[in-house]
Design an enzyme around this catalytic site. Structure first.
Site, PDB file in Angstrom:
ATOM      1  N   ASN A  20      16.716   5.832  31.082  1.00 12.70           N
ATOM      2  CA  ASN A  20      17.270   4.520  31.454  1.00 12.70           C
ATOM      3  C   ASN A  20      18.586   4.302  30.689  1.00 12.70           C
ATOM      4  O   ASN A  20      18.583   4.165  29.465  1.00 12.70           O
ATOM      5  CB  ASN A  20      16.211   3.454  31.107  1.00 12.70           C
ATOM      6  CG  ASN A  20      16.665   2.045  31.436  1.00 12.70           C
ATOM      7  OD1 ASN A  20      17.814   1.688  31.204  1.00 12.70           O
ATOM      8  ND2 ASN A  20      15.747   1.244  31.944  1.00 12.70           N
ATOM      9  N   ASP A  48       8.373   2.110  25.350  1.00 11.31           N
ATOM     10  CA  ASP A  48       7.886   1.591  26.614  1.00 11.31           C
ATOM     11  C   ASP A  48       8.057   0.088  26.481  1.00 11.31           C
ATOM     12  O   ASP A  48       7.697  -0.496  25.459  1.00 11.31           O
ATOM     13  CB  ASP A  48       6.433   1.967  26.875  1.00 11.31           C
ATOM     14  CG  ASP A  48       6.089   1.749  28.343  1.00 11.31           C
ATOM     15  OD1 ASP A  48       6.892   2.154  29.216  1.00 11.31           O
ATOM     16  OD2 ASP A  48       5.035   1.158  28.649  1.00 11.31           O
ATOM     17  N   PHE A  52      20.564  -5.027  31.879  1.00 11.74           N
ATOM     18  CA  PHE A  52      19.965  -4.245  32.975  1.00 11.74           C
ATOM     19  C   PHE A  52      18.639  -4.900  33.367  1.00 11.74           C
ATOM     20  O   PHE A  52      18.224  -5.900  32.760  1.00 11.74           O
ATOM     21  CB  PHE A  52      19.764  -2.783  32.557  1.00 11.74           C
ATOM     22  CG  PHE A  52      18.739  -2.580  31.472  1.00 11.74           C
ATOM     23  CD1 PHE A  52      19.086  -2.743  30.143  1.00 11.74           C
ATOM     24  CD2 PHE A  52      17.423  -2.234  31.771  1.00 11.74           C
ATOM     25  CE1 PHE A  52      18.147  -2.569  29.132  1.00 11.74           C
ATOM     26  CE2 PHE A  52      16.471  -2.046  30.768  1.00 11.74           C
ATOM     27  CZ  PHE A  52      16.841  -2.220  29.446  1.00 11.74           C
ATOM     28  N   HIS A  95      13.890  -7.799  22.046  1.00 10.02           N
ATOM     29  CA  HIS A  95      12.646  -7.085  21.744  1.00 10.02           C
ATOM     30  C   HIS A  95      12.949  -5.659  21.282  1.00 10.02           C
ATOM     31  O   HIS A  95      12.336  -5.154  20.358  1.00 10.02           O
ATOM     32  CB  HIS A  95      11.772  -7.086  23.003  1.00 10.02           C
ATOM     33  CG  HIS A  95      12.491  -6.628  24.248  1.00 10.02           C
ATOM     34  ND1 HIS A  95      13.693  -7.176  24.652  1.00 10.02           N
ATOM     35  CD2 HIS A  95      12.214  -5.657  25.151  1.00 10.02           C
ATOM     36  CE1 HIS A  95      14.100  -6.567  25.755  1.00 10.02           C
ATOM     37  NE2 HIS A  95      13.225  -5.648  26.070  1.00 10.02           N
TER      38      HIS A  95
END
Ligand code: ITT
Length: 200
Positions: free
Chosen positions: A10, A70, A151, A179
């Site tokens: 990503n 994740d 994004f 985060h």
């Protein structure tokens, strides 16, 4: 060894990790740098399980210490969905995914649109060590997307303290409060320890 693989496909995450971890005295490598195109199947049911699957797989493929995260969006009114399924929510991506989320929240007023971003980082070392770090960012799901930065769900994620969506904020600001930034700060402590122990 001073190399650390930032193991994500990503590009949005990659940009953020590069900026957040820039102050570490480490040589940060990407999957592209190493020519690794393998996609790891995310079969876990928790953020930690999936982060571990990715970090361990890419550590083995590269032979290098690897950092994988994740992450995802948890919406209270949707019982925590999309959660670990954030990347494939609604079976669509991009703008269609934002539309899908808005549809799920149709008729739900602003005060009931509480959400949070979650990020769990796994650090996998070739010696078998595996360590975790997590971070959260609370916010509210907007009624329409705003902004062009960031994004994923950023255009819909309103941060009360800033009175902006994540996509409206400068990248530097997102990388202070996100985060991912919180998890990366915690992971930096593990990396510092690994450096002190001569593991990096
Ligand atoms: P890798 O597994 O290669 O790292 P991915 O995009 O598949 O890339 P995840 O499985 O962790 O990564 O899915 C995370 C999804 O959650 C991501 O695709 C976004 O839809 C969403 N997400 C996570 N962090 C985000 C952020 O900071 N801003 C907006 N959306 C975010």
């Amino acid at each position: 060894m001073t190399q650390l693989l930032i193991a994500t496909h990503n590009q949005g995450k990659l940009r953020e990790f590069a900026q957040i971890l820039a102050q570490l005295k480490l040589d940060l490598l990407t999957l592209d740098d190493l020519g690794i195109s393998t996609e790891v199947e995310e079969t876990g049911t928790t953020f930690a399980e999936n982060a571990q699957l990715k970090a361990t797989a890419y550590m083995r493929l590269s032979g290098l210490p690897a950092l994988a995260d994740d992450s995802g969006l948890e919406v209270a009114a949707l019982d925590g969905a999309p959660g670990v399924y954030s990347a494939r929510y609604g079976g669509v991506t991009g703008q269609a995914q934002l539309d899908y989320l808005l549809k799920q929240l149709e008729g739900i007023p602003f005060h009931a649109r509480l959400a949070r971003f979650v990020c769990v980082i796994a650090l996998a070392h070739p010696d078998g060590a595996i360590e975790f770090a997590e971070g959260f960012l609370p916010g509210v799901i907007e009624f329409a997307p705003r902004g062009t930065g960031g994004f994923g769900y950023d255009p819909l994620f309103y941060v009360l303290d800033d009175d902006l969506t994540l996509a409206e904020m400068p990248a530097e600001r997102k990388n202070q409060i996100s985060h991912r930034a919180a998890a990366a700060r915690a992971a930096s402590e593990t990396l510092a320890r690994w450096q002190a122990d001569g593991k990096l």
